[in-house]
Design a protein around this motif. Sequence first.
Motif, PDB file in Angstrom:
ATOM      1  N   ILE A  51       0.878  -1.161   0.000  1.00 13.52           N
ATOM      2  CA  ILE A  51       0.000   0.000   0.000  1.00 13.52           C
ATOM      3  C   ILE A  51       0.919   1.216   0.000  1.00 13.52           C
ATOM      4  O   ILE A  51       1.660   1.432   0.951  1.00 13.52           O
ATOM      5  CB  ILE A  51      -0.908   0.019   1.237  1.00 13.52           C
ATOM      6  CG1 ILE A  51      -1.696  -1.283   1.337  1.00 13.52           C
ATOM      7  CG2 ILE A  51      -1.836   1.225   1.194  1.00 13.52           C
ATOM      8  CD1 ILE A  51      -2.439  -1.443   2.636  1.00 13.52           C
ATOM      9  N   THR A  52       0.907   1.972  -1.084  1.00 12.23           N
ATOM     10  CA  THR A  52       1.856   3.071  -1.221  1.00 12.23           C
ATOM     11  C   THR A  52       1.155   4.395  -1.462  1.00 12.23           C
ATOM     12  O   THR A  52      -0.017   4.454  -1.819  1.00 12.23           O
ATOM     13  CB  THR A  52       2.825   2.822  -2.401  1.00 12.23           C
ATOM     14  OG1 THR A  52       2.078   2.741  -3.604  1.00 12.23           O
ATOM     15  CG2 THR A  52       3.628   1.559  -2.203  1.00 12.23           C
ATOM     16  N   ASP A  53       1.920   5.441  -1.262  1.00  7.44           N
ATOM     17  CA  ASP A  53       1.494   6.800  -1.563  1.00  7.44           C
ATOM     18  C   ASP A  53       2.662   7.451  -2.288  1.00  7.44           C
ATOM     19  O   ASP A  53       3.825   7.112  -2.030  1.00  7.44           O
ATOM     20  CB  ASP A  53       1.165   7.538  -0.274  1.00  7.44           C
ATOM     21  CG  ASP A  53       0.556   8.910  -0.519  1.00  7.44           C
ATOM     22  OD1 ASP A  53      -0.068   9.105  -1.581  1.00  7.44           O
ATOM     23  OD2 ASP A  53       0.701   9.776   0.349  1.00  7.44           O
ATOM     24  N   LEU A  54       2.369   8.357  -3.188  1.00  9.59           N
ATOM     25  CA  LEU A  54       3.435   9.062  -3.889  1.00  9.59           C
ATOM     26  C   LEU A  54       3.814  10.302  -3.101  1.00  9.59           C
ATOM     27  O   LEU A  54       2.972  11.138  -2.789  1.00  9.59           O
ATOM     28  CB  LEU A  54       3.000   9.442  -5.304  1.00  9.59           C
ATOM     29  CG  LEU A  54       2.806   8.276  -6.259  1.00  9.59           C
ATOM     30  CD1 LEU A  54       2.341   8.791  -7.619  1.00  9.59           C
ATOM     31  CD2 LEU A  54       4.089   7.476  -6.424  1.00  9.59           C
ATOM     32  N   ASN A 100       6.121   5.738  -1.160  1.00  2.00           N
ATOM     33  CA  ASN A 100       6.310   5.502   0.265  1.00  2.00           C
ATOM     34  C   ASN A 100       5.274   4.493   0.721  1.00  2.00           C
ATOM     35  O   ASN A 100       4.093   4.604   0.380  1.00  2.00           O
ATOM     36  CB  ASN A 100       6.110   6.803   1.054  1.00  2.00           C
ATOM     37  CG  ASN A 100       7.119   7.855   0.684  1.00  2.00           C
ATOM     38  OD1 ASN A 100       8.311   7.604   0.698  1.00  2.00           O
ATOM     39  ND2 ASN A 100       6.648   9.040   0.345  1.00  2.00           N
ATOM     40  N   ASP A 101       5.713   3.496   1.497  1.00  2.00           N
ATOM     41  CA  ASP A 101       4.777   2.538   2.069  1.00  2.00           C
ATOM     42  C   ASP A 101       3.984   3.217   3.175  1.00  2.00           C
ATOM     43  O   ASP A 101       4.553   3.925   4.008  1.00  2.00           O
ATOM     44  CB  ASP A 101       5.520   1.338   2.667  1.00  2.00           C
ATOM     45  CG  ASP A 101       6.128   0.444   1.614  1.00  2.00           C
ATOM     46  OD1 ASP A 101       5.468   0.199   0.594  1.00  2.00           O
ATOM     47  OD2 ASP A 101       7.271  -0.008   1.810  1.00  2.00           O
ATOM     48  N   LEU A 102       2.675   3.006   3.188  1.00  2.00           N
ATOM     49  CA  LEU A 102       1.875   3.499   4.298  1.00  2.00           C
ATOM     50  C   LEU A 102       2.188   2.640   5.517  1.00  2.00           C
ATOM     51  O   LEU A 102       2.447   1.442   5.396  1.00  2.00           O
ATOM     52  CB  LEU A 102       0.387   3.428   3.974  1.00  2.00           C
ATOM     53  CG  LEU A 102      -0.112   4.364   2.875  1.00  2.00           C
ATOM     54  CD1 LEU A 102      -1.631   4.258   2.756  1.00  2.00           C
ATOM     55  CD2 LEU A 102       0.275   5.803   3.149  1.00  2.00           C
ATOM     56  N   SER A 103       2.182   3.249   6.680  1.00  2.00           N
ATOM     57  CA  SER A 103       2.570   2.498   7.871  1.00  2.00           C
ATOM     58  C   SER A 103       1.840   3.021   9.100  1.00  2.00           C
ATOM     59  O   SER A 103       1.303   4.123   9.112  1.00  2.00           O
ATOM     60  CB  SER A 103       4.084   2.594   8.087  1.00  2.00           C
ATOM     61  OG  SER A 103       4.477   3.940   8.264  1.00  2.00           O
ATOM     62  N   LEU A 104       1.840   2.178  10.115  1.00  2.00           N
ATOM     63  CA  LEU A 104       1.394   2.568  11.448  1.00  2.00           C
ATOM     64  C   LEU A 104       2.643   3.011  12.193  1.00  2.00           C
ATOM     65  O   LEU A 104       3.729   2.463  11.975  1.00  2.00           O
ATOM     66  CB  LEU A 104       0.769   1.385  12.176  1.00  2.00           C
ATOM     67  CG  LEU A 104      -0.434   0.730  11.516  1.00  2.00           C
ATOM     68  CD1 LEU A 104      -0.842  -0.511  12.301  1.00  2.00           C
ATOM     69  CD2 LEU A 104      -1.583   1.692  11.431  1.00  2.00           C
ATOM     70  N   GLU A 105       2.505   3.965  13.084  1.00  2.00           N
ATOM     71  CA  GLU A 105       3.663   4.444  13.833  1.00  2.00           C
ATOM     72  C   GLU A 105       3.278   4.562  15.296  1.00  2.00           C
ATOM     73  O   GLU A 105       2.218   5.095  15.629  1.00  2.00           O
ATOM     74  CB  GLU A 105       4.085   5.803  13.274  1.00  2.00           C
ATOM     75  CG  GLU A 105       5.313   6.371  13.917  1.00  2.00           C
ATOM     76  CD  GLU A 105       5.736   7.667  13.250  1.00  2.00           C
ATOM     77  OE1 GLU A 105       6.591   7.615  12.361  1.00  2.00           O
ATOM     78  OE2 GLU A 105       5.184   8.717  13.623  1.00  2.00           O
TER      79      GLU A 105
END
Length: 83
Positions: A19-22, A29-34
């Motif tokens: 799952i990416t975002d430009l 960039n990979d979407l992530s939990l932080e």
Amino acid sequence: MNTICNNCKSNKIVTGVRITDLGEVNVKNDLSLEIYKNPDALFFKGTTRYKLKAKVCCSCGTVETYIDNPEELWRTYQNNKNS
């Protein structure tokens, strides 16, 4: 991991989908939990990121997100809660 769709019960499941975002200049960039590590500390604060991945049903189109290491996320959360 369950490879049966929770919605339609199909076994036409694709796992591990990024799952990416430009970002800037179209960098993926990979979407992530932080989650913060040691949020109350004066020093050595930091974050831990967990990349989101997707499981997609190719019969009905249902998309479910998950992370590979949920137990690590839980331990980090518990450590923060108890500090």
